[in-house]
Motif scaffolding. Structure first.
Motif, PDB file in Angstrom:
ATOM      1  N   GLU A  19       0.840  -1.201   0.000  1.00 35.43           N
ATOM      2  CA  GLU A  19       0.000   0.000   0.000  1.00 35.43           C
ATOM      3  C   GLU A  19       0.865   1.236   0.000  1.00 35.43           C
ATOM      4  O   GLU A  19       1.691   1.431   0.875  1.00 35.43           O
ATOM      5  N   SER A  20       0.724   2.025  -0.976  1.00 42.48           N
ATOM      6  CA  SER A  20       1.580   3.207  -1.049  1.00 42.48           C
ATOM      7  C   SER A  20       0.921   4.209  -1.959  1.00 42.48           C
ATOM      8  O   SER A  20       0.150   3.850  -2.842  1.00 42.48           O
ATOM      9  N   ASN A  21       1.226   5.473  -1.729  1.00 46.12           N
ATOM     10  CA  ASN A  21       0.664   6.472  -2.625  1.00 46.12           C
ATOM     11  C   ASN A  21       1.663   6.912  -3.663  1.00 46.12           C
ATOM     12  O   ASN A  21       1.460   7.884  -4.363  1.00 46.12           O
ATOM     13  N   GLU A  22       2.754   6.175  -3.742  1.00 51.22           N
ATOM     14  CA  GLU A  22       3.808   6.551  -4.683  1.00 51.22           C
ATOM     15  C   GLU A  22       3.489   6.037  -6.067  1.00 51.22           C
ATOM     16  O   GLU A  22       2.655   5.171  -6.272  1.00 51.22           O
ATOM     17  N   LYS A  23       4.247   6.542  -6.985  1.00 49.48           N
ATOM     18  CA  LYS A  23       4.152   6.105  -8.378  1.00 49.48           C
ATOM     19  C   LYS A  23       4.534   4.632  -8.473  1.00 49.48           C
ATOM     20  O   LYS A  23       5.276   4.111  -7.640  1.00 49.48           O
ATOM     21  N   GLN A 356      -4.293   2.552  -9.905  1.00 48.63           N
ATOM     22  CA  GLN A 356      -4.328   3.789  -9.126  1.00 48.63           C
ATOM     23  C   GLN A 356      -2.937   4.392  -9.029  1.00 48.63           C
ATOM     24  O   GLN A 356      -2.763   5.601  -9.194  1.00 48.63           O
ATOM     25  N   ARG A 357      -1.919   3.539  -8.791  1.00 51.61           N
ATOM     26  CA  ARG A 357      -0.573   4.058  -8.631  1.00 51.61           C
ATOM     27  C   ARG A 357       0.028   4.478  -9.952  1.00 51.61           C
ATOM     28  O   ARG A 357       0.957   5.298  -9.991  1.00 51.61           O
ATOM     29  N   LEU A 358      -0.491   3.917 -11.025  1.00 52.47           N
ATOM     30  CA  LEU A 358       0.005   4.286 -12.344  1.00 52.47           C
ATOM     31  C   LEU A 358      -0.311   5.749 -12.646  1.00 52.47           C
ATOM     32  O   LEU A 358       0.430   6.436 -13.339  1.00 52.47           O
ATOM     33  N   GLU A 359      -1.446   6.194 -12.069  1.00 48.64           N
ATOM     34  CA  GLU A 359      -1.879   7.556 -12.329  1.00 48.64           C
ATOM     35  C   GLU A 359      -0.973   8.584 -11.684  1.00 48.64           C
ATOM     36  O   GLU A 359      -0.892   9.713 -12.114  1.00 48.64           O
TER      37      GLU A 359
ATOM     38  N   GLN B 135       1.590  -2.958 -21.650  1.00 52.33           N
ATOM     39  CA  GLN B 135       1.910  -1.534 -21.590  1.00 52.33           C
ATOM     40  C   GLN B 135       2.502  -1.157 -20.238  1.00 52.33           C
ATOM     41  O   GLN B 135       3.541  -0.492 -20.157  1.00 52.33           O
ATOM     42  N   VAL B 136       1.821  -1.583 -19.179  1.00 53.48           N
ATOM     43  CA  VAL B 136       2.274  -1.238 -17.826  1.00 53.48           C
ATOM     44  C   VAL B 136       3.678  -1.782 -17.590  1.00 53.48           C
ATOM     45  O   VAL B 136       4.573  -1.089 -17.087  1.00 53.48           O
ATOM     46  N   LEU B 137       3.876  -3.032 -17.969  1.00 49.22           N
ATOM     47  CA  LEU B 137       5.170  -3.670 -17.722  1.00 49.22           C
ATOM     48  C   LEU B 137       6.271  -2.987 -18.525  1.00 49.22           C
ATOM     49  O   LEU B 137       7.351  -2.686 -17.995  1.00 49.22           O
ATOM     50  N   ALA B 138       5.990  -2.721 -19.808  1.00 48.39           N
ATOM     51  CA  ALA B 138       7.000  -2.064 -20.640  1.00 48.39           C
ATOM     52  C   ALA B 138       7.362  -0.700 -20.059  1.00 48.39           C
ATOM     53  O   ALA B 138       8.537  -0.307 -19.995  1.00 48.39           O
ATOM     54  N   HIS B 139       6.335  -0.007 -19.568  1.00 53.16           N
ATOM     55  CA  HIS B 139       6.527   1.329 -19.016  1.00 53.16           C
ATOM     56  C   HIS B 139       7.453   1.299 -17.798  1.00 53.16           C
ATOM     57  O   HIS B 139       8.442   2.030 -17.724  1.00 53.16           O
TER      58      HIS B 139
END
Lengths: 363, 175
Positions: A19-23, A356-359, B135-139
């Protein structure tokens, strides 16, 4: 050896991603340690298997003084108590059959009388059974009364639960149809108290049984119906999830809690390990079967409560009274695999966390 | 509870302890043996996949099939060695090695883009499309300085996971 680890019973699903709010970073995707830890934790110890563990017999006869005492105990139990008990049981059966068979056939036309006598006789033979294990049963609470629109539910440890309860009140019970001599008893004698059969293996069976249940509780003259909502025998330390069938009949549910005192004998019937005959023999060669039965306050479904919530609430009442721990598992997992939706829920949570973290922007 | 041959001699315990590099104490090994016998219901000397899957908590785990491939048919000594990565006495290196082995299914010491994708598929199921996963993994790979064609080795895993405060511990219940 009782594995009492309080926090495992509250089955808290752990997060599959830190759980983290980081990227989101590469290490977050590669780090599968939470999921692996959960799996390894289940391999090492799990709350479901614990529900069905019999008490390991503690060898207390290990020194010079206690061993002869234990031998003496064995002699008394097998040589004196057992024959006496077999005798008591035989006498009981003779009395029962010599009264039941005539009553059943001769009083065909006088249904009311026949039912009364049969009910009394079934209570009698159950008392003989209980005596044959030197059963010491303490009943607490008001005795069940014969009223329509009510159903009794109890926690389940062994088929003897039924006998222990039946000796006080002639219940009609819903049971799994068994093979052998038990099945014979079921189809003849228990039929007379109005028992309902089900077959776990048949899927369509559930609807037929549900209908039979509903018909039964409507009848004024029928014996009070006893249901074991766990659907399987549990070792009297835990309760598994209650099936909602008994809680969606639209009637009052009267909980009964049963707790066996393990000091005298472990009354848990591990049906995978023993046949019922062996189980009975085990009881008949032990010192005594001591248990407490509590008849608890009748419950009704509250407005806005679903049958499942109602079932859980009643399970809570019974578990607290009998000092049992609750586990979030369905008893039928003994016979089948868990449904894929549990795994899917975990997957969904993982995906939500990742997206969520991807954002997030930042480092 | 288990079969009657559930007796471990002191010699057996020490042998198992050697084999797992002393990551478990002798008491823990005795407990693990009781558990092993409990799960090995037919007394075959190893726990079959069926017997593992009869533990609902294990069966609902998204990585259970992957772990089954690693743990199926192991005898008790190997079983303890398998679990050694989860002991509190195991080093960070041992834990990361275990994780690497979960990814490296063909055991060639290299983890490719597709290997990571396979694990990601287990963890996400139908809640992410194949395209999204790639996509996510490549990124994140690119961001960490790798590419889709990179082959990660154990050293890379140690570099990536080493400082992340990895916690992978299971407590063995001891009387």
């Amino acid at each position: 050896m009782d594995l009492d680890r309080p926090n495992i019973e509250e089955y808290l699903p752990s997060e599959a991603i830190q759980e983290s709010n980081e990227k989101l970073h590469l290490r977050d995707l590669l780090d599968i340690s939470p999921t692996l830890t959960e799996a390894a934790g289940a391999i090492v110890d799990d709350s479901f298997t614990r529900c069905f563990k019999s008490n390991p017999s503690e060898p207390w006869n290990w020194n010079v003084y206690l061993f002869p005492l234990w031998c003496f105990g064995v002699v008394v139990r097998y040589g004196i108590l057992f024959p006496v008990r077999v005798l008591v049981l035989t006498i009981g059966w003779i009395i029962f059959l010599s009264s039941f068979i005539p009553a059943h056939f001769l009083l065909r036309s006088h249904d009311k009388w026949r039912k009364k006598i049969e009910r009394y006789l079934v209570e009698l033979i159950c008392s003989f059974f209980v005596a044959s294990w030197t059963g010491v049963v303490k009943y607490h609470g008001p005795r069940p009364s014969m009223r329509p629109k009510q159903v009794f539910v109890a926690n389940h440890t062994s088929m003897i639960d039924f006998i222990v309860l039946e000796q006080m009140t002639a219940f009609a019970v819903i049971m799994q149809k068994h093979p052998g001599w038990v099945g014979l008893l079921q189809s003849t004698i228990l039929e007379s108290v109005g028992c309902i059969w089900f077959n776990r293996a048949e899927a369509k069976d559930r609807e037929i049984v549900a209908r039979k249940l509903r018909d039964h509780i409507q009848g004024v003259d029928n014996n009070p119906l006893l249901i074991f909502p766990e659907g399987t025998c549990v070792n009297n330390h835990y309760t598994v999830m209650f099936k909602k069938g008994a809680f969606e009949l639209g009637c009052t549910v009267c909980p009964i809690a049963i707790k066996y005192n393990k000091i005298f004998v472990d009354a848990f019937w591990n049906s995978k390990k023993q046949s019922f005959t062996m189980h009975l023999l085990h009881l008949m060669t032990s010192w005594a079967v001591v248990c407490d039965v509590w008849y608890l306050e009748p419950q009704n479904i509250r407005p806005g409560e679903t049958p499942i919530e109602f079932a859980e609430r009643v399970r809570d009442i019974i578990s607290v009274r009998a000092g049992l721990k609750k586990v979030p598992w369905d008893g039928y997992l003994k016979y089948s695999r868990p449904s894929p939706k549990h795994r899917e829920r975990k997957q969904q949570r993982f995906v939500e966390s990742v997206l969520q973290r991807l954002e997030k922007k930042g480092k | 509870m288990g079969n009657t041959s559930s007796m471990l001699t002191q010699y057996d315990i020490e042998e198992v302890q050697e084999h797992c590099n002393h990551t478990f104490s002798q008491q823990e090994i005795v407990s693990l043996y009781q558990r092993f016998c409990q799960l090995d219901r037919n007394g075959a000397g190893f726990i079959s996949a069926e017997e593992f899957l009869s533990v609902p908590e294990f069966a609902v785990n998204p990585l259970c099939q992957r772990l089954l491939r690693m743990v199926d048919g192991l005898n008790f000594k190997e079983f303890v060695a398998f679990l050694s990565a989860f002991s509190s006495r195991a080093t960070m290196q041992q834990k990361i090695e275990f994780i690497f082995k979960v990814y490296d299914t063909d055991c060639n010491g290299k983890v490719a883009f597709n290997d990571i994708l396979d694990v990601l598929r287990d963890l996400t199921g139908s809640f992410m499309s194949e395209q999204q996963r790639q996509q996510v993994l490549a990124h994140v790979l690119e961001e960490a300085g790798y590419s889709k064609d990179s082959l990660l080795e154990l050293a890379d895993f140690i570099k990536i996971l080493g400082n992340s405060g990895l916690k992978m511990e299971v407590e063995v219940p001891v009387d």
